[in-house]
Motif scaffolding. Structure first.
Motif, PDB file in Angstrom:
ATOM      1  N   ARG A   1       0.861  -1.187   0.000  1.00 37.86           N
ATOM      2  CA  ARG A   1       0.000   0.000   0.000  1.00 37.86           C
ATOM      3  C   ARG A   1       0.889   1.227   0.000  1.00 37.86           C
ATOM      4  NH1 ARG A   1      -4.846   0.156   4.131  1.00 37.86           N
ATOM      5  NH2 ARG A   1      -4.770   2.195   3.215  1.00 37.86           N
ATOM      6  N   HIS A   2       0.388   2.287  -0.577  1.00 35.05           N
ATOM      7  CA  HIS A   2       1.148   3.538  -0.577  1.00 35.05           C
ATOM      8  C   HIS A   2       0.180   4.709  -0.675  1.00 35.05           C
ATOM      9  CE1 HIS A   2       0.493   3.942  -4.931  1.00 35.05           C
ATOM     10  NE2 HIS A   2       0.669   2.636  -4.963  1.00 35.05           N
ATOM     11  N   ALA A   3       0.707   5.887  -0.356  1.00 34.28           N
ATOM     12  CA  ALA A   3      -0.126   7.100  -0.407  1.00 34.28           C
ATOM     13  C   ALA A   3      -0.331   7.516  -1.858  1.00 34.28           C
ATOM     14  CB  ALA A   3       0.543   8.226   0.369  1.00 34.28           C
ATOM     15  N   LYS A   4      -1.505   8.028  -2.144  1.00 31.35           N
ATOM     16  CA  LYS A   4      -1.797   8.536  -3.488  1.00 31.35           C
ATOM     17  C   LYS A   4      -1.183   9.918  -3.651  1.00 31.35           C
ATOM     18  CE  LYS A   4      -6.310   6.579  -4.505  1.00 31.35           C
ATOM     19  NZ  LYS A   4      -7.704   6.970  -4.742  1.00 31.35           N
ATOM     20  N   GLU A   5      -0.698  10.194  -4.834  1.00 28.66           N
ATOM     21  CA  GLU A   5      -0.231  11.537  -5.148  1.00 28.66           C
ATOM     22  C   GLU A   5      -1.445  12.402  -5.477  1.00 28.66           C
ATOM     23  OE1 GLU A   5       2.802  13.089  -5.256  1.00 28.66           O
ATOM     24  OE2 GLU A   5       3.496  11.309  -4.205  1.00 28.66           O
ATOM     25  N   PRO A   6      -1.457  13.662  -5.058  1.00 28.02           N
ATOM     26  CA  PRO A   6      -2.590  14.521  -5.424  1.00 28.02           C
ATOM     27  C   PRO A   6      -2.638  14.723  -6.940  1.00 28.02           C
ATOM     28  CG  PRO A   6      -0.876  15.793  -4.337  1.00 28.02           C
ATOM     29  CD  PRO A   6      -0.464  14.350  -4.265  1.00 28.02           C
ATOM     30  N   ARG A   7      -3.836  14.889  -7.487  1.00 28.89           N
ATOM     31  CA  ARG A   7      -3.997  15.066  -8.928  1.00 28.89           C
ATOM     32  C   ARG A   7      -3.433  16.404  -9.403  1.00 28.89           C
ATOM     33  NH1 ARG A   7      -8.855  11.821 -11.235  1.00 28.89           N
ATOM     34  NH2 ARG A   7      -9.031  10.269  -9.609  1.00 28.89           N
ATOM     35  N   THR A   8      -3.486  17.391  -8.553  1.00 29.18           N
ATOM     36  CA  THR A   8      -2.940  18.694  -8.909  1.00 29.18           C
ATOM     37  C   THR A   8      -2.051  19.199  -7.779  1.00 29.18           C
ATOM     38  OG1 THR A   8      -4.825  19.867  -7.946  1.00 29.18           O
ATOM     39  CG2 THR A   8      -4.952  19.344 -10.296  1.00 29.18           C
ATOM     40  N   ASP A   9      -1.109  20.016  -8.139  1.00 29.24           N
ATOM     41  CA  ASP A   9      -0.245  20.663  -7.162  1.00 29.24           C
ATOM     42  C   ASP A   9      -1.073  21.698  -6.411  1.00 29.24           C
ATOM     43  OD1 ASP A   9       1.944  21.741  -5.792  1.00 29.24           O
ATOM     44  OD2 ASP A   9       2.415  23.102  -7.445  1.00 29.24           O
ATOM     45  N   PRO A  10      -1.068  21.695  -5.077  1.00 27.41           N
ATOM     46  CA  PRO A  10      -1.882  22.655  -4.328  1.00 27.41           C
ATOM     47  C   PRO A  10      -1.568  24.114  -4.668  1.00 27.41           C
ATOM     48  CG  PRO A  10      -0.947  21.011  -2.847  1.00 27.41           C
ATOM     49  CD  PRO A  10      -0.363  20.779  -4.201  1.00 27.41           C
ATOM     50  N   HIS A  11      -0.286  24.417  -4.898  1.00 24.41           N
ATOM     51  CA  HIS A  11       0.080  25.796  -5.240  1.00 24.41           C
ATOM     52  C   HIS A  11      -0.469  26.174  -6.611  1.00 24.41           C
ATOM     53  CE1 HIS A  11       2.566  26.636  -1.791  1.00 24.41           C
ATOM     54  NE2 HIS A  11       3.112  25.449  -1.929  1.00 24.41           N
ATOM     55  N   ARG A  12      -0.429  25.251  -7.533  1.00 19.94           N
ATOM     56  CA  ARG A  12      -0.956  25.500  -8.883  1.00 19.94           C
ATOM     57  C   ARG A  12      -2.462  25.753  -8.826  1.00 19.94           C
ATOM     58  NH1 ARG A  12      -1.023  27.792 -12.634  1.00 19.94           N
ATOM     59  NH2 ARG A  12      -1.327  27.042 -14.721  1.00 19.94           N
ATOM     60  N   HIS A  13      -3.145  25.010  -7.964  1.00 18.50           N
ATOM     61  CA  HIS A  13      -4.585  25.196  -7.785  1.00 18.50           C
ATOM     62  C   HIS A  13      -4.888  26.587  -7.209  1.00 18.50           C
ATOM     63  CE1 HIS A  13      -8.733  24.089  -7.099  1.00 18.50           C
ATOM     64  NE2 HIS A  13      -8.615  24.493  -5.850  1.00 18.50           N
ATOM     65  N   VAL A  14      -4.092  27.016  -6.239  1.00 21.51           N
ATOM     66  CA  VAL A  14      -4.275  28.349  -5.643  1.00 21.51           C
ATOM     67  C   VAL A  14      -4.030  29.436  -6.694  1.00 21.51           C
ATOM     68  CG1 VAL A  14      -3.305  29.968  -3.958  1.00 21.51           C
ATOM     69  CG2 VAL A  14      -3.814  27.628  -3.286  1.00 21.51           C
ATOM     70  N   GLN A  15      -3.047  29.246  -7.567  1.00 20.65           N
ATOM     71  CA  GLN A  15      -2.779  30.216  -8.630  1.00 20.65           C
ATOM     72  C   GLN A  15      -3.976  30.349  -9.567  1.00 20.65           C
ATOM     73  OE1 GLN A  15       0.813  29.041 -10.619  1.00 20.65           O
ATOM     74  NE2 GLN A  15       2.068  29.336  -8.813  1.00 20.65           N
ATOM     75  N   ALA A  16      -4.560  29.227  -9.949  1.00 21.43           N
ATOM     76  CA  ALA A  16      -5.722  29.257 -10.835  1.00 21.43           C
ATOM     77  C   ALA A  16      -6.904  29.941 -10.152  1.00 21.43           C
ATOM     78  CB  ALA A  16      -6.096  27.852 -11.277  1.00 21.43           C
ATOM     79  N   GLU A  17      -7.091  29.683  -8.867  1.00 20.65           N
ATOM     80  CA  GLU A  17      -8.168  30.351  -8.126  1.00 20.65           C
ATOM     81  C   GLU A  17      -7.920  31.847  -8.032  1.00 20.65           C
ATOM     82  OE1 GLU A  17      -8.453  28.419  -4.339  1.00 20.65           O
ATOM     83  OE2 GLU A  17      -9.957  26.997  -5.084  1.00 20.65           O
ATOM     84  N   PHE A  18      -6.659  32.248  -7.845  1.00 22.17           N
ATOM     85  CA  PHE A  18      -6.337  33.669  -7.771  1.00 22.17           C
ATOM     86  C   PHE A  18      -6.614  34.350  -9.110  1.00 22.17           C
ATOM     87  CE2 PHE A  18      -3.084  37.183  -7.717  1.00 22.17           C
ATOM     88  CZ  PHE A  18      -3.777  37.989  -6.834  1.00 22.17           C
ATOM     89  N   ALA A  19      -6.308  33.683 -10.212  1.00 22.43           N
ATOM     90  CA  ALA A  19      -6.620  34.240 -11.535  1.00 22.43           C
ATOM     91  C   ALA A  19      -8.124  34.446 -11.675  1.00 22.43           C
ATOM     92  CB  ALA A  19      -6.100  33.320 -12.631  1.00 22.43           C
ATOM     93  N   GLN A  20      -8.910  33.521 -11.183  1.00 27.04           N
ATOM     94  CA  GLN A  20     -10.367  33.675 -11.231  1.00 27.04           C
ATOM     95  C   GLN A  20     -10.833  34.834 -10.365  1.00 27.04           C
ATOM     96  OE1 GLN A  20     -11.883  29.817 -10.178  1.00 27.04           O
ATOM     97  NE2 GLN A  20     -11.353  28.933 -12.168  1.00 27.04           N
ATOM     98  N   THR A  21     -10.194  35.020  -9.211  1.00 28.93           N
ATOM     99  CA  THR A  21     -10.529  36.140  -8.327  1.00 28.93           C
ATOM    100  C   THR A  21     -10.244  37.471  -9.014  1.00 28.93           C
ATOM    101  OG1 THR A  21     -10.055  34.803  -6.374  1.00 28.93           O
ATOM    102  CG2 THR A  21     -10.030  37.202  -6.090  1.00 28.93           C
ATOM    103  N   VAL A  22      -9.090  37.584  -9.679  1.00 31.30           N
ATOM    104  CA  VAL A  22      -8.729  38.812 -10.391  1.00 31.30           C
ATOM    105  C   VAL A  22      -9.746  39.089 -11.500  1.00 31.30           C
ATOM    106  CG1 VAL A  22      -6.998  39.862 -11.908  1.00 31.30           C
ATOM    107  CG2 VAL A  22      -6.275  38.671  -9.838  1.00 31.30           C
ATOM    108  N   CYS A  23     -10.080  38.073 -12.270  1.00 25.34           N
ATOM    109  CA  CYS A  23     -11.023  38.263 -13.381  1.00 25.34           C
ATOM    110  C   CYS A  23     -12.421  38.588 -12.884  1.00 25.34           C
ATOM    111  CB  CYS A  23     -11.031  37.030 -14.282  1.00 25.34           C
ATOM    112  SG  CYS A  23      -9.484  36.865 -15.193  1.00 25.34           S
TER     113      CYS A  23
END
Length: 145
Positions: free
Chosen positions: A62-84
């Motif tokens: 058994r092993h830990a799953k890797e997240p599908r997206t980088d958390p920092h990358r997700h925050v960047q995309a959310e920030f772009a949406q906030t700006v727009c």
């Protein structure tokens, strides 16, 4: 009057400043009282809990799953949406839009722009100008307007 006003968005993945100009960039004035700022927490603080566990395809490991997206990358995309979203909310105050951002964040902003903001976009500049003083901005943006 709004049709003559150009808003200049100077942003990176962590900070956004918005200026307005009536004279094609020769003078600028800040639109907001404060900068828009993204979430700067550490990656471990951005995740909600420990990653899930999974079994190997073969064997009993058994092993830990890797997240599908980088958390920092997700925050960047959310920030772009906030700006727009902030730009869309103030759409009646300006007639043209210019975006200055590093290439990766410029892509995030481009993906988040609404159709009406895309229609008035007059320039995209792939530079990081978030750290230059306000007094130097007119000299940098004038050639692009």
């Amino acid at each position: 009057m709004a049709s003559q006003m150009t808003w200049v968005v100077i942003a990176d993945a962590g900070r956004c400043r918005i200026f307005e100009t009536k004279d094609r960039g020769r003078s600028v004035a800040a639109v907001l009282q404060h900068d828009l700022v993204a979430d700067h927490r550490a990656a471990r603080d951005l995740r909600s809990d420990r990653p899930g566990r999974t079994f190997d395809r073969s064997g009993g490991g058994r092993h830990a799953k890797e997240p599908r997206t980088d958390p920092h990358r997700h925050v960047q995309a959310e920030f772009a949406q906030t700006v727009c979203k902030a730009l869309s909310d103030e759409r009646g105050r300006f007639g043209q839009l210019m975006i200055v951002a590093p290439p990766s964040f410029l892509g995030d902003l481009r993906n988040s722009l609404s159709d009406d903001l895309t229609a008035i976009l007059v320039a995209e500049v792939d530079k990081d100008l978030t750290k230059i003083p306000d007094r130097e901005i007119p000299g940098v943006i004038t050639p692009y307007l």
